[in-house]
Design a protein around this motif. Structure first.
Motif, PDB file in Angstrom:
ATOM      1  N   GLU A 170      80.072  93.896  -7.004  1.00 24.23           N
ATOM      2  CA  GLU A 170      81.021  92.787  -7.188  1.00 24.23           C
ATOM      3  C   GLU A 170      82.146  92.896  -6.158  1.00 24.23           C
ATOM      4  O   GLU A 170      82.550  91.898  -5.561  1.00 24.23           O
ATOM      5  N   ASN A 171      82.635  94.117  -5.931  1.00 22.67           N
ATOM      6  CA  ASN A 171      83.681  94.313  -4.923  1.00 22.67           C
ATOM      7  C   ASN A 171      83.186  93.934  -3.526  1.00 22.67           C
ATOM      8  O   ASN A 171      83.932  93.348  -2.737  1.00 22.67           O
ATOM      9  N   GLU A 172      81.932  94.275  -3.222  1.00 22.14           N
ATOM     10  CA  GLU A 172      81.365  93.904  -1.929  1.00 22.14           C
ATOM     11  C   GLU A 172      81.313  92.381  -1.783  1.00 22.14           C
ATOM     12  O   GLU A 172      81.649  91.832  -0.736  1.00 22.14           O
ATOM     13  N   ALA A 173      80.894  91.691  -2.847  1.00 22.29           N
ATOM     14  CA  ALA A 173      80.804  90.229  -2.801  1.00 22.29           C
ATOM     15  C   ALA A 173      82.184  89.600  -2.626  1.00 22.29           C
ATOM     16  O   ALA A 173      82.353  88.664  -1.828  1.00 22.29           O
ATOM     17  N   TYR A 174      83.181  90.113  -3.341  1.00 24.24           N
ATOM     18  CA  TYR A 174      84.541  89.594  -3.159  1.00 24.24           C
ATOM     19  C   TYR A 174      85.042  89.878  -1.744  1.00 24.24           C
ATOM     20  O   TYR A 174      85.746  89.071  -1.153  1.00 24.24           O
ATOM     21  N   GLY A 175      84.664  91.031  -1.211  1.00 22.81           N
ATOM     22  CA  GLY A 175      85.079  91.405   0.135  1.00 22.81           C
ATOM     23  C   GLY A 175      84.484  90.532   1.227  1.00 22.81           C
ATOM     24  O   GLY A 175      85.017  90.472   2.339  1.00 22.81           O
ATOM     25  N   ARG A 176      83.380  89.847   0.955  1.00 26.27           N
ATOM     26  CA  ARG A 176      82.738  88.991   1.953  1.00 26.27           C
ATOM     27  C   ARG A 176      83.119  87.522   1.804  1.00 26.27           C
ATOM     28  O   ARG A 176      82.670  86.687   2.588  1.00 26.27           O
ATOM     29  N   GLU A 177      83.937  87.183   0.835  1.00 23.82           N
ATOM     30  CA  GLU A 177      84.309  85.782   0.622  1.00 23.82           C
ATOM     31  C   GLU A 177      85.058  85.178   1.805  1.00 23.82           C
ATOM     32  O   GLU A 177      85.075  83.964   1.973  1.00 23.82           O
ATOM     33  N   TYR A 178      85.651  86.034   2.641  1.00 16.40           N
ATOM     34  CA  TYR A 178      86.356  85.521   3.825  1.00 16.40           C
ATOM     35  C   TYR A 178      85.408  84.740   4.742  1.00 16.40           C
ATOM     36  O   TYR A 178      85.841  83.896   5.524  1.00 16.40           O
ATOM     37  N   LEU A 179      84.096  85.014   4.651  1.00 13.20           N
ATOM     38  CA  LEU A 179      83.116  84.300   5.477  1.00 13.20           C
ATOM     39  C   LEU A 179      83.129  82.795   5.189  1.00 13.20           C
ATOM     40  O   LEU A 179      82.760  81.994   6.039  1.00 13.20           O
ATOM     41  N   ALA A 180      83.544  82.409   3.994  1.00 15.17           N
ATOM     42  CA  ALA A 180      83.566  81.001   3.610  1.00 15.17           C
ATOM     43  C   ALA A 180      84.507  80.196   4.497  1.00 15.17           C
ATOM     44  O   ALA A 180      84.308  78.998   4.698  1.00 15.17           O
ATOM     45  N   GLN A 181      85.529  80.845   5.054  1.00 12.89           N
ATOM     46  CA  GLN A 181      86.454  80.132   5.944  1.00 12.89           C
ATOM     47  C   GLN A 181      85.717  79.624   7.188  1.00 12.89           C
ATOM     48  O   GLN A 181      86.021  78.544   7.679  1.00 12.89           O
ATOM     49  N   GLN A 182      84.732  80.373   7.652  1.00  9.00           N
ATOM     50  CA  GLN A 182      83.949  79.937   8.816  1.00  9.00           C
ATOM     51  C   GLN A 182      83.101  78.721   8.457  1.00  9.00           C
ATOM     52  O   GLN A 182      82.901  77.847   9.293  1.00  9.00           O
ATOM     53  N   LEU A 183      82.626  78.668   7.213  1.00 12.98           N
ATOM     54  CA  LEU A 183      81.823  77.527   6.769  1.00 12.98           C
ATOM     55  C   LEU A 183      82.647  76.258   6.726  1.00 12.98           C
ATOM     56  O   LEU A 183      82.226  75.223   7.222  1.00 12.98           O
TER      57      LEU A 183
END
Length: 188
Positions: A170-183
């Motif tokens: 879950e921590n890994e998934a939250y840590g990758r949410e920044y990728l959504a800004q590129q989308l």
């Protein structure tokens, strides 16, 4: 994505009047899949993204969990669906491994007001889809589901280990949410 090896499909479940949302979801899903596949260790399985409501999310997730765990008891399934509905009301999305090796990503459309919100949830859940492809993860989830449904007991040590690894994932998934800004910047 690797051409025809991975399939990402977007559908709706008991939603009417969301055609524009579906189109936006399809566009974002392809971009999110490529982005997550490049930045998260693992292999992207076939993913079915379903836009639905909280009630639909609970029903579809429970059915997928029951199939994965090999549960046929209708009463246990109904009990699990009622419990899942309480959780689904506040959930934005959920990734569920499927018995055929794919992943079902459920998105509660009621929790998303903007494409930015949707992009964050999509990236988060696709990270979980990648995690399911890692060694031992699917087996651990099946073991925990079978324990939760009362089919087969797991040891306390296994339960603790599952909760520890679940927290790390879950921590890994939250840590990758920044990728959504590129989308969302490319969607604009």
């Amino acid at each position: 994505m690797n051409g025809d090896a991975v399939k990402l499909t977007v559908t709706t479940h008991k939603l009417f009047g969301y055609r524009q949302t579906l189109r936006t979801a399809q566009r974002l899903a392809d971009q999110a899949g490529r982005l997550v596949e490049r930045s998260v260790p693992g292999r992207m399985p076939n993913v079915q993204i379903t836009l639905t409501t909280a009630r639909g999310m609970a029903a579809l997730a429970t059915a997928a969990d029951a199939d994965l765990a090999g549960l046929s008891d209708r009463r246990a399934r109904a009990r699990a669906e009622r419990a899942a509905h309480k959780v689904a009301r506040g959930a934005a999305g959920r990734a569920v491994p499927l018995a055929d090796g794919g992943v079902l990503v459920l998105v509660n459309i009621e929790q998303h007001r903007t494409p930015d919100d949707f992009a964050v949830t999509l990236v988060h859940e696709l990270v979980h889809a990648m995690q399911f492809s890692r060694r031992g993860v699917r087996e651990r989830i099946v073991r925990d589901l079978r324990d939760g449904f009362g089919v087969e007991k797991q040891s306390r040590r296994e339960a603790r280990e599952h909760m520890r690894l679940l927290s790390a994932e879950e921590n890994e998934a939250y840590g990758r949410e920044y990728l959504a800004q590129q989308l969302t910047s490319t969607a604009a």
